[in-house]
Design a protein around this motif. Structure first.
Motif, PDB file in Angstrom:
ATOM      1  N   ASN A  37       7.584  51.399 -14.617  1.00 16.13           N
ATOM      2  CA  ASN A  37       7.740  51.453 -13.161  1.00 16.13           C
ATOM      3  C   ASN A  37       6.633  50.687 -12.447  1.00 16.13           C
ATOM      4  O   ASN A  37       6.877  49.998 -11.438  1.00 16.13           O
ATOM      5  CB  ASN A  37       7.755  52.908 -12.688  1.00 16.13           C
ATOM      6  CG  ASN A  37       9.061  53.600 -13.027  1.00 16.13           C
ATOM      7  OD1 ASN A  37      10.116  52.979 -13.016  1.00 16.13           O
ATOM      8  ND2 ASN A  37       9.000  54.883 -13.341  1.00 16.13           N
ATOM      9  N   SER A  38       5.437  50.787 -12.956  1.00 15.89           N
ATOM     10  CA  SER A  38       4.334  50.058 -12.319  1.00 15.89           C
ATOM     11  C   SER A  38       4.498  48.552 -12.469  1.00 15.89           C
ATOM     12  O   SER A  38       4.264  47.784 -11.529  1.00 15.89           O
ATOM     13  CB  SER A  38       2.996  50.515 -12.906  1.00 15.89           C
ATOM     14  OG  SER A  38       2.955  50.240 -14.301  1.00 15.89           O
ATOM     15  N   ILE A  39       4.924  48.103 -13.652  1.00 16.25           N
ATOM     16  CA  ILE A  39       5.129  46.661 -13.861  1.00 16.25           C
ATOM     17  C   ILE A  39       6.329  46.175 -13.048  1.00 16.25           C
ATOM     18  O   ILE A  39       6.341  45.045 -12.548  1.00 16.25           O
ATOM     19  CB  ILE A  39       5.300  46.355 -15.355  1.00 16.25           C
ATOM     20  CG1 ILE A  39       4.018  46.687 -16.113  1.00 16.25           C
ATOM     21  CG2 ILE A  39       5.670  44.893 -15.572  1.00 16.25           C
ATOM     22  CD1 ILE A  39       4.092  46.411 -17.584  1.00 16.25           C
ATOM     23  N   ARG A  40       7.348  47.025 -12.902  1.00 10.98           N
ATOM     24  CA  ARG A  40       8.542  46.620 -12.148  1.00 10.98           C
ATOM     25  C   ARG A  40       8.211  46.343 -10.690  1.00 10.98           C
ATOM     26  O   ARG A  40       8.768  45.417 -10.080  1.00 10.98           O
ATOM     27  CB  ARG A  40       9.603  47.717 -12.256  1.00 10.98           C
ATOM     28  CG  ARG A  40      10.904  47.401 -11.535  1.00 10.98           C
ATOM     29  CD  ARG A  40      11.959  48.437 -11.855  1.00 10.98           C
ATOM     30  NE  ARG A  40      11.523  49.761 -11.471  1.00 10.98           N
ATOM     31  CZ  ARG A  40      11.646  50.272 -10.236  1.00 10.98           C
ATOM     32  NH1 ARG A  40      12.174  49.549  -9.270  1.00 10.98           N
ATOM     33  NH2 ARG A  40      11.224  51.490  -9.965  1.00 10.98           N
ATOM     34  N   GLU A  41       7.323  47.134 -10.114  1.00 18.00           N
ATOM     35  CA  GLU A  41       6.935  46.886  -8.727  1.00 18.00           C
ATOM     36  C   GLU A  41       6.205  45.559  -8.583  1.00 18.00           C
ATOM     37  O   GLU A  41       6.402  44.822  -7.610  1.00 18.00           O
ATOM     38  CB  GLU A  41       6.053  48.034  -8.234  1.00 18.00           C
ATOM     39  CG  GLU A  41       6.787  49.365  -8.157  1.00 18.00           C
ATOM     40  CD  GLU A  41       5.870  50.490  -7.712  1.00 18.00           C
ATOM     41  OE1 GLU A  41       4.665  50.210  -7.493  1.00 18.00           O
ATOM     42  OE2 GLU A  41       6.344  51.631  -7.582  1.00 18.00           O
ATOM     43  N   ILE A  42       5.365  45.258  -9.568  1.00 17.00           N
ATOM     44  CA  ILE A  42       4.680  43.954  -9.548  1.00 17.00           C
ATOM     45  C   ILE A  42       5.671  42.829  -9.836  1.00 17.00           C
ATOM     46  O   ILE A  42       5.591  41.739  -9.256  1.00 17.00           O
ATOM     47  CB  ILE A  42       3.530  43.942 -10.583  1.00 17.00           C
ATOM     48  CG1 ILE A  42       2.528  45.059 -10.275  1.00 17.00           C
ATOM     49  CG2 ILE A  42       2.840  42.595 -10.613  1.00 17.00           C
ATOM     50  CD1 ILE A  42       1.460  45.226 -11.321  1.00 17.00           C
ATOM     51  N   PHE A  43       6.600  43.112 -10.698  1.00 18.25           N
ATOM     52  CA  PHE A  43       7.564  42.095 -11.119  1.00 18.25           C
ATOM     53  C   PHE A  43       8.471  41.673  -9.965  1.00 18.25           C
ATOM     54  O   PHE A  43       8.948  40.537  -9.926  1.00 18.25           O
ATOM     55  CB  PHE A  43       8.411  42.650 -12.267  1.00 18.25           C
ATOM     56  CG  PHE A  43       9.171  41.601 -13.016  1.00 18.25           C
ATOM     57  CD1 PHE A  43       8.527  40.786 -13.932  1.00 18.25           C
ATOM     58  CD2 PHE A  43      10.531  41.416 -12.803  1.00 18.25           C
ATOM     59  CE1 PHE A  43       9.225  39.819 -14.623  1.00 18.25           C
ATOM     60  CE2 PHE A  43      11.231  40.453 -13.495  1.00 18.25           C
ATOM     61  CZ  PHE A  43      10.570  39.648 -14.411  1.00 18.25           C
ATOM     62  N   GLY A  44       8.714  42.599  -9.024  1.00 13.57           N
ATOM     63  CA  GLY A  44       9.566  42.255  -7.892  1.00 13.57           C
ATOM     64  C   GLY A  44       8.956  41.194  -7.002  1.00 13.57           C
ATOM     65  O   GLY A  44       9.672  40.389  -6.394  1.00 13.57           O
ATOM     66  N   THR A  45       7.634  41.159  -6.885  1.00 11.07           N
ATOM     67  CA  THR A  45       6.950  40.154  -6.054  1.00 11.07           C
ATOM     68  C   THR A  45       6.531  38.929  -6.840  1.00 11.07           C
ATOM     69  O   THR A  45       6.522  37.821  -6.317  1.00 11.07           O
ATOM     70  CB  THR A  45       5.715  40.790  -5.404  1.00 11.07           C
ATOM     71  OG1 THR A  45       4.855  41.315  -6.433  1.00 11.07           O
ATOM     72  CG2 THR A  45       6.133  41.931  -4.472  1.00 11.07           C
TER      73      THR A  45
END
Length: 724
Positions: A37-45
Motif C-alpha cells: 500500500n505504501s509503494i502503491r501511493e508512491i507509484f501513482g505519482t
C-alpha cells in the motif's frame, strides 16, 4: 525476528508457506500488504520508482489473495484503477504484470468475468505491444467461450455486447474521413481514439461470431452499426463480415475446390504405399465428407443478413451513406457498399428505389470493375421490385454493352446481366428490346451465343407471349394455345393456407375441453392484455352489417359457374397436410397466440416439421433469391486468356525441374562427357557432292575479291575478340 526478516526478503518462500498454513503466517502477509500500500501511493505519482519491487509484491499478493479474502477485497479494484488511469505512463513490464495478475484473479474466481472485461476491453486500443495485445485478445475470447460451453451465459453476453456497442457508438458523431486520395497521417498524441475503439469492437465481435460463440441478433447489430461508422477502416471491416469475404489465415488447407473422392482412391492404388500417404488421403476424405454434409448449411448462409432487426431502415442508411459521401470513397469501397446493399435487398425483398437511379451512372463498358457492379445490380432485384424502375436500367445496359462497336466479351456480359435481372423480375423487359437481344443467338462467338440462348430459354419459361412466334418453341406454343398466362406483377403462385402450428393449439383445446365449437366465452382471455379501442370502429360494429351493394344486387359477383367466357387462373393445390379449422371458427386472442408459441417451442416434432417446411420453402424459391451471384455468372464462358510473361516463365521453370542441364539430352545420359555435335560440325563432314549445288558453295565460287577480303578481316577480328 530472524524468521520474519528471512521470509520478507524471500517472497516465493513466504508464498509457499502461506498456501500451506495461512493463519500461522498472517502477520508476515500483513507486513507485505502494508508495504504494498505504501509503494502503491508512491507509484501513482511516480510509476518508475521501485517498479521492480512493486511488480514482485503484486504477484505475491495475487498468488495468496484467496487465503486472505477480507484483507484483499479491494486489491482487484486497485489493479484495475492503475491500468485504466495510468496505463499509458506505466512501464511495459509493469503493464504485463498487472494484466497477468488480474487474469490470475479471474481464474481463481476472485473477480467475475464482467469485472475482467470492463478492464481488458478499454486496454485493447491503447496497447502498443503486439504480444500483450494478443494475450488480452486471447484471454477475452477464451473466457467468454468457457462461460458459454454448457449453457448460454446471458448475463455475461449482454454485458459484453453492451460494452462493444458503446465502443462503436462513441465514434458515430465524428466526421466522415473517406479514403479517396492520400490519407493524412496524424501524429499520435497518446489519447485513445474512438476509431480504434470501434475497430477493436468489430474485430472482437467478428471473432466471437466466427468461432460460433455468439450467433445472435445483438452481435449482428454491433457489426451493422460499424457499417455506418465515420471511419472507413471500421466500415470496411464490417462490410466484409456481411459479405463473407474477409481473409482468414486459419482457413481450410484444401480450399473451396471440389474434392474428387474417386480420383483420390485411384491415385492411392497406383502410388507407393506409405503412412504419410495414408494420412494425407484420410485428411482429404474427411474434408470432402464435412463439405458434403455442411453444404446445405453453407447455402442457408449469410445467416447474419437474416438476423438484421430492421433491414429496411439499415438498407436506407447504407444508401444514404453511399449517396451523400460518394466523392469521399474510392471505387472499391463504393462497390463494397453496393454489394452489401444489394444482398440485403435481395434477401429481405426490400425496395430502395433510388439505388437503381444511382447505379445507372456506372453502367458503361469502360467502367473499372463493372462486372462487380452488374452483380450488385442483379442481386438487388426480386419479385417485388417495380418493373418500371428497372426498365431504364435494362435499356441503359443494352445501349452501352450490346452493340457492334464493342468486343464480344462485353456483349456477352451485357446480355447475361439483362438475363439475371429479368430472371428475378421478367416484367422489366420491353418486347422490342427482347426481340433484338434474342437475335444475338446467331452470333459466331461462343459466349454471345450462350448468353442469348439463355435469355431465350428464360422467356420461354416465364413469359413466352413476349417472344416472336417462331422463337417460342413447341412447349411454350402449346401452353399459350391452352390458355396459360404469365402471372402479373405482384401475384404469387401459391397462397398461405394455414397458420404455422395452429393444429397444436386445436389439439390442446380439444384435450382440455375448451374451444371445441368456438362458441365459448373468450372474454377471460383478453384480461391483462392492452387492447386499443377505436370509437369509430365500435360504432360501426354496433350498427350491424353494412350494405355495400347500394341496392344493386349484381355489384358483387359471387357466382361459381364454370360457364364464364373469361378464363380463370388455376386454384392453388391444397397441401395434403392437415389443415386446422380453428382460424375460421374462433377469434384468436393474445393468450391463444402466447399458448401457441409455447406449444411450438415445447413440441420437438412440431419444431422439426417447421424446420423441414422452411427448408422446403427455401428450396422451392427461385435460385435468384436463395443464393448470390458471382462475376463468372455475368462474364459467362470465356476463352482461355493468353498467358502473360510471368505465367510463361513459371511454366518454363516448371519444365526445367529435374533436368541436369538445359538443352538437348542426346549423348549425355550414359556418358561422362558430352558427345553430341552441332549442325555446323555436321555440315563440315558432309560429302562434297551433297553440297556442290548449295548456295554457300556456289557463293564462294562467284565471290569478288572485295567480298573475300571483308570475310577474312571479319574472321581475324572475331579471333582477336575471342582471345580476350
Amino acid at each position: 525476528m530472524v524468521r520474519g526478516i528471512l521470509l520478507t526478503s524471500n517472497l516465493p518462500q513466504l508464498q509457499n508457506l502461506i498456501k500451506r498454513d495461512p493463519e500461522s503466517y498472517k502477520e508476515e502477509f500483513l507486513q507485505q500488504w502494508n508495504h504494498y500500500n505504501s509503494i502503491r501511493e508512491i507509484f501513482g505519482t511516480n510509476p518508475g520508482e521501485q517498479a521492480e519491487h512493486f511488480r514482485e509484491l503484486v504477484t505475491f499478493i495475487s498468488q495468496v489473495a484467496t487465503c486472505y479474502p477480507k484483507e484483499t477485497a479491494g486489491f482487484p479494484t486497485q489493479l484495475s484503477d492503475l491500468l485504466l488511469t495510468h496505463y499509458l505512463v506505466l512501464p511495459v513490464d509493469t503493464r504485463k504484470t498487472l494484466v497477468t495478475n488480474l487474469v490470475m484473479l479471474r481464474n481463481k474466481n476472485v473477480i467475475t468475468s464482467i469485472d475482467l472485461m470492463k478492464t481488458l476491453f478499454p486496454l485493447l486500443p491503447q496497447t502498443p505491444s503486439p504480444t500483450l495485445r494478443a494475450f488480452i485478445r486471447k484471454t477475452i475470447i477464451s473466457d467468454i467461450r468457457l462461460a458459454n460451453v454448457k449453457t448460454q451465459n446471458h448475463k455475461l453476453n449482454n454485458s459484453v455486447q453492451a460494452m462493444l456497442f458503446n465502443m462503436v457508438e462513441r465514434g458515430m458523431d465524428g466526421e466522415m474521413t473517406g479514403n479517396k486520395g492520400k490519407t493524412k497521417i496524424v501524429p499520435s498524441t497518446g489519447v485513445r481514439s474512438t476509431n480504434d475503439e470501434a475497430m477493436w469492437a468489430i474485430i472482437m465481435a467478428k471473432e466471437l461470431w466466427k468461432k460460433g460463440i455468439w450467433k445472435d441478433a445483438k452481435t449482428v447489430s454491433i457489426i451493422a452499426q460499424g457499417c455506418l461508422h465515420p471511419s472507413v477502416k471500421v466500415q470496411s471491416a464490417s462490410l466484409h463480415f456481411f459479405l463473407n469475404d474477409e481473409e482468414e489465415p486459419n482457413s481450410d488447407e484444401e480450399g473451396d475446390e471440389e474434392v474428387d473422392v474417386r480420383s483420390l482412391h485411384h491415385q492411392r492404388q497406383i502410388n507407393k504405399k506409405t503412412r504419410s500417404g495414408d494420412k494425407k488421403l484420410q485428411k482429404k476424405l474427411t474434408h470432402a465428407k464435412k463439405k458434403k454434409y455442411n453444404k446445405p448449411e453453407a447455402l442457408a448462409e449469410f445467416s447474419a443478413l437474416r438476423l438484421l432487426r430492421d433491414p429496411q431502415t439499415f438498407a436506407e442508411k447504407l444508401f444514404d451513406l453511399l449517396h451523400h459521401h460518394d466523392k469521399k470513397f474510392d471505387l472499391d469501397h463504393r462497390i463494397l457498399i453496393m454489394q452489401l446493399l444489394s444482398r440485403i435487398m435481395g434477401s429481405h425483398q426490400l425496395c430502395v428505389l433510388n439505388f437503381y437511379t444511382y447505379v445507372i451512372k456506372y453502367l458503361f463498358h469502360k467502367q473499372l470493375r463493372v462486372p462487380s457492379i452488374l452483380v450488385a445490380l442483379a442481386q438487388s432485384v426480386h419479385d417485388l421490385t417495380p418493373p418500371d424502375v428497372l426498365t431504364p436500367v435494362i435499356r441503359k445496359i443494352a445501349q452501352d454493352f450490346v452493340h457492334p462497336g464493342v468486343a464480344n466479351e462485353v456483349i456477352a456480359a451485357g446480355i447475361n446481366s439483362v438475363r439475371e435481372v429479368c430472371q428475378r423480375q421478367p416484367w422489366a423487359m420491353e418486347e422490342d428490346l427482347l426481340h433484338d437481344l434474342v437475335e444475338y443467338r446467331k452470333s459466331r462467338d461462343k459466349a454471345v451465343l450462350a448468353s442469348a440462348r439463355g435469355l431465350l430459354r428464360l422467356y420461354r419459361e416465364v413469359n413466352p407471349g413476349m417472344l416472336k412466334k417462331n422463337d417460342r418453341g413447341k412447349e411454350a406454343t402449346m401452353g399459350i394455345a391452352s390458355g396459360a398466362k404469365a402471372l402479373p406483377f405482384g401475384h404469387a403462385a401459391s397462397a398461405a393456407m394455414d397458420i404455422d402450428g395452429l393444429t397444436l393449439l386445436e389439439d390442446h383445446l380439444r384435450e382440455t375441453g375448451g374451444g371445441e365449437d368456438g362458441s365459448d366465452d373468450d372474454s377471460y382471455a383478453w384480461n391483462k392484455w392492452e387492447v386499443e379501442s377505436d370509437s369509430d370502429e365500435s360504432e360501426s360494429e354496433s350498427e350491424g352489417w353494412v350494405d355495400v351493394s347500394d341496392g344493386d344486387s349484381k355489384a358483387l359477383d359471387i357466382s361459381d359457374s364454370e360457364d364464364e367466357d373469361e378464363p380463370k387462373e388455376p386454384k392453388p393445390e391444397i397441401d395434403p397436410k392437415r389443415l386446422s379449422i380453428l382460424a375460421t371458427t374462433k377469434i384468436l386472442t393474445p393468450a391463444d397466440f402466447a399458448l401457441l408459441n409455447s406449444l411450438k417451442a415445447s413440441n420437438s416434432e412440431s419444431t422439426t416439421a417447421s424446420a423441414a417446411r422452411n427448408k422446403r420453402k427455401l428450396d422451392s424459391e427461385p435460385a435468384s433469391n436463395s443464393q448470390f451471384l458471382s462475376e463468372q455468372d455475368i462474364l459467362g464462358p470465356r476463352k482461355k486468356a493468353k498467358a502473360d510473361y510471368e505465367e510463361r516463365m513459371a511454366s518454363v521453370r516448371a519444365g526445367r525441374e529435374g533436368r541436369e542441364k538445359f538443352g538437348s539430352r542426346k549423348g549425355k545420359q550414359n556418358k561422362a562427357a558430352p558427345s553430341s555435335t552441332t549442325n555446323r560440325e555436321k555440315a563440315r563432314n558432309k560429302p562434297i557432292m551433297m553440297i556442290m549445288g548449295s548456295d554457300a558453295v556456289r557463293g564462294k565460287k562467284k565471290a569478288s575479291l572485295r567480298d573475300k577480303q571483308q570475310k577474312l578481316r571479319a574472321h581475324i577480328r572475331k579471333g582477336k575478340i575471342s582471345k580476350h
